[in-house]
Design a protein around this motif. Structure first.
Motif, mmCIF file in Angstrom:
data_model
loop_
_atom_site.group_PDB
_atom_site.id
_atom_site.type_symbol
_atom_site.label_atom_id
_atom_site.label_comp_id
_atom_site.label_asym_id
_atom_site.label_seq_id
_atom_site.Cartn_x
_atom_site.Cartn_y
_atom_site.Cartn_z
ATOM 1 N N GLN A 198 -6.324 1.822 3.697
ATOM 2 C CA GLN A 198 -5.340 2.480 2.834
ATOM 3 C C GLN A 198 -5.572 2.129 1.363
ATOM 4 O O GLN A 198 -5.464 2.984 0.476
ATOM 5 C CB GLN A 198 -3.928 2.101 3.266
ATOM 6 C CG GLN A 198 -3.538 2.642 4.634
ATOM 7 C CD GLN A 198 -3.744 4.143 4.758
ATOM 8 O OE1 GLN A 198 -3.338 4.912 3.879
ATOM 9 N NE2 GLN A 198 -4.387 4.563 5.832
ATOM 10 N N ALA A 204 -6.059 8.460 9.970
ATOM 11 C CA ALA A 204 -6.699 7.758 8.858
ATOM 12 C C ALA A 204 -8.124 8.234 8.637
ATOM 13 O O ALA A 204 -8.568 8.420 7.498
ATOM 14 C CB ALA A 204 -6.684 6.250 9.115
ATOM 15 N N SER A 243 -14.987 3.719 2.781
ATOM 16 C CA SER A 243 -13.779 4.296 3.385
ATOM 17 C C SER A 243 -14.119 5.074 4.651
ATOM 18 O O SER A 243 -13.463 4.911 5.691
ATOM 19 C CB SER A 243 -13.079 5.216 2.380
ATOM 20 O OG SER A 243 -12.707 4.525 1.216
ATOM 21 N N ARG A 264 1.127 4.116 -2.830
ATOM 22 C CA ARG A 264 0.857 5.517 -2.472
ATOM 23 C C ARG A 264 1.985 6.428 -2.957
ATOM 24 O O ARG A 264 1.741 7.533 -3.444
ATOM 25 C CB ARG A 264 0.677 5.662 -0.960
ATOM 26 C CG ARG A 264 0.380 7.107 -0.520
ATOM 27 C CD ARG A 264 -0.125 7.175 0.892
ATOM 28 N NE ARG A 264 -1.407 6.516 1.050
ATOM 29 C CZ ARG A 264 -2.565 7.050 0.710
ATOM 30 N NH1 ARG A 264 -2.606 8.257 0.162
ATOM 31 N NH2 ARG A 264 -3.681 6.393 0.896
ATOM 32 N N ASP A 284 -6.643 -2.218 8.569
ATOM 33 C CA ASP A 284 -5.839 -1.007 8.371
ATOM 34 C C ASP A 284 -5.368 -0.903 6.925
ATOM 35 O O ASP A 284 -5.440 0.164 6.305
ATOM 36 C CB ASP A 284 -4.636 -1.003 9.324
ATOM 37 C CG ASP A 284 -5.044 -0.805 10.768
ATOM 38 O OD1 ASP A 284 -5.765 0.163 11.052
ATOM 39 O OD2 ASP A 284 -4.651 -1.624 11.611
ATOM 40 N N SER A 285 -4.871 -2.010 6.385
ATOM 41 C CA SER A 285 -4.436 -2.005 4.987
ATOM 42 C C SER A 285 -5.623 -1.851 4.041
ATOM 43 O O SER A 285 -5.501 -1.227 2.987
ATOM 44 C CB SER A 285 -3.677 -3.292 4.659
ATOM 45 O OG SER A 285 -2.456 -3.340 5.368
ATOM 46 N N GLN A 337 -8.075 11.699 7.081
ATOM 47 C CA GLN A 337 -7.674 11.565 5.682
ATOM 48 C C GLN A 337 -8.834 11.062 4.832
ATOM 49 O O GLN A 337 -9.112 11.591 3.747
ATOM 50 C CB GLN A 337 -6.493 10.593 5.587
ATOM 51 C CG GLN A 337 -5.978 10.367 4.179
ATOM 52 C CD GLN A 337 -4.923 9.270 4.129
ATOM 53 O OE1 GLN A 337 -4.683 8.581 5.116
ATOM 54 N NE2 GLN A 337 -4.303 9.110 2.970
ATOM 55 N N CYS A 341 0.830 -1.210 0.000
ATOM 56 C CA CYS A 341 0.000 0.000 0.000
ATOM 57 C C CYS A 341 0.860 1.253 0.000
ATOM 58 O O CYS A 341 0.583 2.220 -0.721
ATOM 59 C CB CYS A 341 -0.930 -0.002 1.220
ATOM 60 S SG CYS A 341 -2.234 -1.249 1.172
#
Length: 288
Positions: free
Chosen positions: A54, A91, A79, A21, A50-51, A94, A17
Motif C-alpha cells: 500500500q 491489491a 509494486s 490514501r 501488505d502495508s 490495483q 497508509c
C-alpha cells in the motif's frame, strides 16, 4: 476530510497508509512523497508486506505526478512483483493498473502497458464487487491498442467496457472517459455523425456551475501563499482546473488568458501526471 488532514500519533501502520490514501484522494497532486516513503521504510522495518504494498502504491502516485522517471520505474516494478507474491487479487489488480497507467501515459510504452493491463483485467474479472478496477484496466487497454494502431482490439475492449457500464450504474462518474473513447473509435471507423451526437451527453456531467469557476479562481489567487515549497504541484492543478472550467463554460478568451502561465510551466516540466493533464486541457481548448 478533517480526520484525514494529518497523521494521528500512535496509529498502526495499516491505518497510517489508509490515512495517507484518503488525503491523497482529497489532494492527489500534493507532494507528500516523503511521508509515503517513510511508510515504505516503516513497513520494511516491521516486515509488514501488505502495508509495504500500500505504501509503495501511494509513493507510485506521487512519483507519477512529479515525473521522477527512474524512481517511478523502480517503484512500479517492486509494486507489481510484491502484489504478485502476496496473491490478493484486489491489491494485485490495483498495482498492475497503476503500473500500466505509468507505462502508457508517462513512459509511452504501450506494449508493456498492454501486458500489465491484460493481467489486471483477468484478475479484476474475478472480483464482481470491484467494477472500477475492471473499468480502469479496460480504459488502459483501449488506449494502448489505439496507440499501437490495433483498432479492432480497441473496439472489442470498448464493447466490453460498454457492457460493464450497463451492468454497473455506479460507474457513472467515469462516463466522460467512456464517451471520449466512443467518439475516437467512431471517427476512426468513419462514423462521422456519431461523434457529433456524443458531446451534448457530456454537458450535464461537465458543464461547470458558476460556483466551481469561483472556487477555481479562489484557489489560484488566495491559496499559494499558504502552501509549502513541496506543494508546488498543487498550483499547477489549480490553474489546469481553471482553464478546464472556462473551456467547458464556453468562455474561451478567458481560458486562453488563464492558459498562458500554464504553457510557460509546461516548457520546463518533466513528464508526469500534472503535465499530462495540463497538455490534455491545452488540447481541449485548441480543439474548441
Amino acid at each position: 476530510a478533517i480526520l484525514a488532514e494529518t497523521a494521528v500519533p500512535g496509529e498502526t501502520l495499516p491505518l497510517k497508509c489508509l490515512n495517507l490514501r484518503i488525503r491523497q484522494k482529497l489532494a492527489w497532486a500534493s507532494t507528500h512523497r516523503e511521508e509515503a516513503e517513510e511508510l515504505v521504510a516503516e513497513a520494511r522495518r516491521e516486515n509488514d508486506l501488505d502495508s509495504l504494498l500500500q505504501a509503495l502504491l501511494l509513493t507510485l502516485n506521487y512519483l507519477m505526478s512529479q515525473g521522477h522517471l527512474d524512481d517511478l520505474q523502480a517503484t512500479g516494478k517492486e509494486s507489481a512483483r510484491l502484489a504478485g507474491e502476496l496473491g490478493g487479487h484486489v491489491a494485485e489488480s490495483q498495482a498492475l493498473n497503476q503500473v500500466a497507467h505509468a507505462l502508457l501515459f508517462v513512459f509511452g510504452d504501450a506494449e508493456k502497458a498492454l501486458k500489465y493491463s491484460q493481467r489486471a483485467l483477468a484478475l479484476s474479472r474475478a472480483l464482481p464487487h470491484e467494477p472500477y478496477l475492471q473499468a480502469h484496466a479496460l480504459f488502459t487497454l483501449i488506449h494502448a491498442h489505439l496507440r499501437v494502431r490495433e483498432r479492432p482490439q480497441a473496439a472489442d475492449y470498448l464493447a466490453q467496457t460498454e457492457a460493464l457500464f450497463a451492468q454497473h450504474p455506479e460507474l457513472d462518474s467515469l462516463q466522460t472517459e467512456l464517451i471520449g473513447y466512443q467518439a475516437i473509435l467512431a471517427q476512426l471507423e468513419s462514423r462521422w455523425e456519431e461523434p457529433r451526437r456524443l458531446p451534448p451527453r457530456l454537458l450535464p456531467i461537465h458543464r461547470p456551475a458558476p460556483h466551481l469557476l469561483r472556487l477555481a479562481w479562489e484557489w489560484i489567487t488566495h491559496t499559494p501563499q499558504n502552501r509549502s515549497a513541496i506543494d508546488r504541484y498543487m498550483g499547477v492543478f489549480d490553474r489546469t482546473m481553471l482553464v478546464e472550467c472556462y473551456t467547458m463554460a464556453g468562455r474561451l478568451a478567458e481560458a486562453e488568458k488563464a492558459l498562458a502561465p500554464l504553457l510557460d510551466w509546461l516548457q520546463r516540466e518533466d513528464a508526469g501526471r500534472g503535465a499530462i493533464q495540463a497538455w490534455m486541457d491545452v488540447g481541449n481548448l485548441r480543439f474548441m
